[in-house]
Design an enzyme around this catalytic site. Sequence first.
Site, PDB file in Angstrom:
ATOM      1  N   CYS A   2      -8.487  -8.868 -25.539  1.00  0.00           N
ATOM      2  CA  CYS A   2      -8.419  -7.548 -24.905  1.00  0.00           C
ATOM      3  C   CYS A   2      -8.099  -6.466 -25.944  1.00  0.00           C
ATOM      4  CB  CYS A   2      -7.331  -7.528 -23.846  1.00  0.00           C
ATOM      5  SG  CYS A   2      -7.538  -8.828 -22.641  1.00  0.00           S
ATOM      6  N   ARG A  27     -13.862  -6.863 -30.756  1.00  0.00           N
ATOM      7  CA  ARG A  27     -12.875  -7.916 -30.449  1.00  0.00           C
ATOM      8  C   ARG A  27     -13.370  -8.819 -29.333  1.00  0.00           C
ATOM      9  NH1 ARG A  27      -7.520  -6.324 -32.010  1.00  0.00           N
ATOM     10  NH2 ARG A  27      -6.670  -7.417 -30.225  1.00  0.00           N
ATOM     11  N   TRP A  75     -10.907  -9.302 -21.921  1.00  0.00           N
ATOM     12  CA  TRP A  75     -11.530 -10.613 -22.181  1.00  0.00           C
ATOM     13  C   TRP A  75     -10.868 -11.544 -21.181  1.00  0.00           C
ATOM     14  CZ3 TRP A  75     -10.203 -15.517 -24.339  1.00  0.00           C
ATOM     15  CH2 TRP A  75     -11.291 -16.258 -24.837  1.00  0.00           C
ATOM     16  N   ASN A  99      -2.548  -7.134 -22.448  1.00  0.00           N
ATOM     17  CA  ASN A  99      -3.256  -8.076 -23.327  1.00  0.00           C
ATOM     18  C   ASN A  99      -2.344  -9.285 -23.467  1.00  0.00           C
ATOM     19  OD1 ASN A  99      -4.711  -9.430 -25.241  1.00  0.00           O
ATOM     20  ND2 ASN A  99      -4.161  -8.077 -26.940  1.00  0.00           N
ATOM     21  N   GLY A 100      -2.809 -10.448 -22.997  1.00  0.00           N
ATOM     22  CA  GLY A 100      -1.988 -11.666 -23.116  1.00  0.00           C
ATOM     23  C   GLY A 100      -1.945 -12.391 -21.783  1.00  0.00           C
ATOM     24  N   GLU A 479     -18.440 -24.158 -42.669  1.00  0.00           N
ATOM     25  CA  GLU A 479     -18.464 -22.721 -42.362  1.00  0.00           C
ATOM     26  C   GLU A 479     -19.885 -22.259 -42.037  1.00  0.00           C
ATOM     27  OE1 GLU A 479     -16.803 -20.329 -41.526  1.00  0.00           O
ATOM     28  OE2 GLU A 479     -17.907 -18.540 -42.117  1.00  0.00           O
ATOM     29  N   LYS A 483     -21.069 -20.442 -38.550  1.00  0.00           N
ATOM     30  CA  LYS A 483     -21.738 -19.132 -38.510  1.00  0.00           C
ATOM     31  C   LYS A 483     -22.984 -19.199 -37.643  1.00  0.00           C
ATOM     32  CE  LYS A 483     -19.498 -17.440 -40.314  1.00  0.00           C
ATOM     33  NZ  LYS A 483     -18.280 -17.190 -39.570  1.00  0.00           N
ATOM     34  N   GLU A 486     -22.178 -19.547 -33.953  1.00  0.00           N
ATOM     35  CA  GLU A 486     -21.585 -18.337 -33.368  1.00  0.00           C
ATOM     36  C   GLU A 486     -22.610 -17.288 -32.993  1.00  0.00           C
ATOM     37  OE1 GLU A 486     -18.627 -17.432 -36.629  1.00  0.00           O
ATOM     38  OE2 GLU A 486     -17.507 -16.903 -34.845  1.00  0.00           O
ATOM     39  N   HIS A 502     -23.361 -42.621 -41.947  1.00  0.00           N
ATOM     40  CA  HIS A 502     -22.382 -43.294 -41.063  1.00  0.00           C
ATOM     41  C   HIS A 502     -22.541 -42.836 -39.612  1.00  0.00           C
ATOM     42  CE1 HIS A 502     -20.436 -45.023 -44.539  1.00  0.00           C
ATOM     43  NE2 HIS A 502     -20.459 -43.842 -45.112  1.00  0.00           N
ATOM     44  N   LYS A 601     -13.018 -11.323 -31.530  1.00  0.00           N
ATOM     45  CA  LYS A 601     -12.749 -11.201 -32.967  1.00  0.00           C
ATOM     46  C   LYS A 601     -11.373 -11.757 -33.302  1.00  0.00           C
ATOM     47  CE  LYS A 601     -13.456 -10.032 -37.185  1.00  0.00           C
ATOM     48  NZ  LYS A 601     -14.415 -10.848 -37.948  1.00  0.00           N
TER      49      LYS A 601
END
Length: 606
Positions: A2, A27, A75, A99-100, A479, A483, A486, A502, A601
């Site tokens: 948020c 965000r 969010w 927010n939370g 990484e 990317k 995402e 394996h 974010k």
Amino acid sequence: MCGIVGHIGSDISSDVVLEGLKRLEYRGYDSAGISFLSNKNGLQLYKKTGKLENLLEVLKDVETTSNLCIGHTRWATHGGVTDQNSHPHRHGNISIVHNGIIENADELKSEVVDKDFEFKSETDSEVFLALVSKYNSQSSSFKEAVAEAFKHVKGNSAFVAMNAETKEIVAIKRSAPLACGLNPKNNDKFVSSDPYALVGYASEIYFPDDEVLCHLSHDEKIIKFYDLNLKESEKFQHQKADTSSSSTDKGEFEHYMLKEIYEQPKLIQELVQDYIHGKAARHLAKVKSKEIDRFLINACGTAYYAGLLVVDYLELINKIQASAYLSSEFRYRNPLFQKNDAALFISQSGETADTLAAAELVKENNIPIYSLVNVRGSTLYRLCDQNLLIKAGTEIGVASTKAFTQMALTGRLMAASLGGELDDESKKKNLEKKFLLLSERINDLISGVEKIKEIAESLYNKKGYLFTGRGIYYPVALEGALKLKEIAYVHAEGYASGELKHGPIALIDEEMVNIAVAGPELLEKTISNIQEVKARKGIIVTIGPENNKELMKISDYYIPLNFNGLDELSPIYVNVVHQLLSYYMAKFKGNDIDQPRNLAKSVTVE
Ligand code: AGP
């Protein structure tokens, strides 16, 4: 997570808040709203699911001139994505944003809130509004009501409450981001979950400690801070706003992500200049002031992969034992601490809940805690004993690019300091040269981006993607896969090259792409791994040394890189290829690159 923005002062409140919410879009959110005291029509509240433009559409014909306003991008955590569950929430003259998570919301709802309070949403946040409303009718001041309400709330949260009758804003937080801003020229006062929203408005920034009330009113020239017993408090950090135009626009770039990829060469030069020749050098020197036998590294997502690279630097260069842990796992594994342990927390935002919780645990065990962090004044920054700023500037793209590079390189500088490299003139010069060479090589790579774009266009619709790398290239294989996941929303995995046989090799067929890093180290082994994939008709994209005929022969696509002289910095160079491949694959898929679906974010909830 948020986004929160609030303003009180001159008649610009709604504009400031809406601009702030726009800046916080990166965000991640799924609805937006504002509550403002219109100069003409009293207290107004508008909120809509979806992107900010949906709210702007609703406000198109509304008279929004105001000198008191709070706004929110949500969010969703508690309660679905609906207009009613969006913030702000209002009851009479009071409105709040949050927010939370309120962990004891149900208990408060049944045991504390007035029975006649009429809930309009499914959110835990509205419970805070009910508490403020309850105590406002019993208290001598609005800030007292907010303090009383906050005392009942459990969990990590930031709240901003606005009273349209008394014309004041009161904000408070616990283990969640919150900053206040002041423009002394006109006494405009601001509050936000991210100081980035205040760039260009506030010249003074304040970061309150947990459980410190921030009081913004028309009557006071300054922002006042109080403890929960309403005693004035000095528990806040003050700093001048970072007015270096960390630019809030994309310039000539179509996406912030691409702009941030292109910023990397310059940021690398500035980083090494500041840490080797500039004011930041003294911070490096402080890190080696203690005897350290082992580093425990904690981070999430991209920051964790940067941490894996820092482990390699600490072990290969400093011969210091190091381990990287996912913060969300670390504190639940009853970690074993030893004498001369040190902990390193890596975070772009400095607000990642899992990483903060891990830092709290380590601090409780009296272990020195360091950070590689991007946001000065962030919660992690204020928690740590020593901070090394990664100096990436504001990173808007939700998919982290330049922050990864700066984290890994700041970690390399930390290793150099610990290993005494910076005390030896020739070693220091060599290291600086290597950084500048990396900057130059990335610049060259970027100028040849067309080739990468063509490869991305050929491959963006395949079934799946395996990123592989050995040794120091393994972290960037992980990484690279993240990317692509995402922003292209495709299945991708990072694997150690030697691990395919394996199990994962069962995935290989003519629809599977292997993006293989063939660094100069262990090259023969890597070539045989690539041949294993080739033998099963996998599509091979190799990132390897220039003019390697054998690799070029077995690869469907070959991206030649000049590794010479980069040594342990080569993975960062390779990773820029991954960033560009992912960017263009996502672009060809037509995705929202800067604000990918479902992502935030800064993940400020556990
Ligand atoms: C990276 O592209 C992601 N956005 C995400 O994995 C991020 O790295 C992670 O949430 C950690 O964030 P932090 O660096 O702000 O702590």
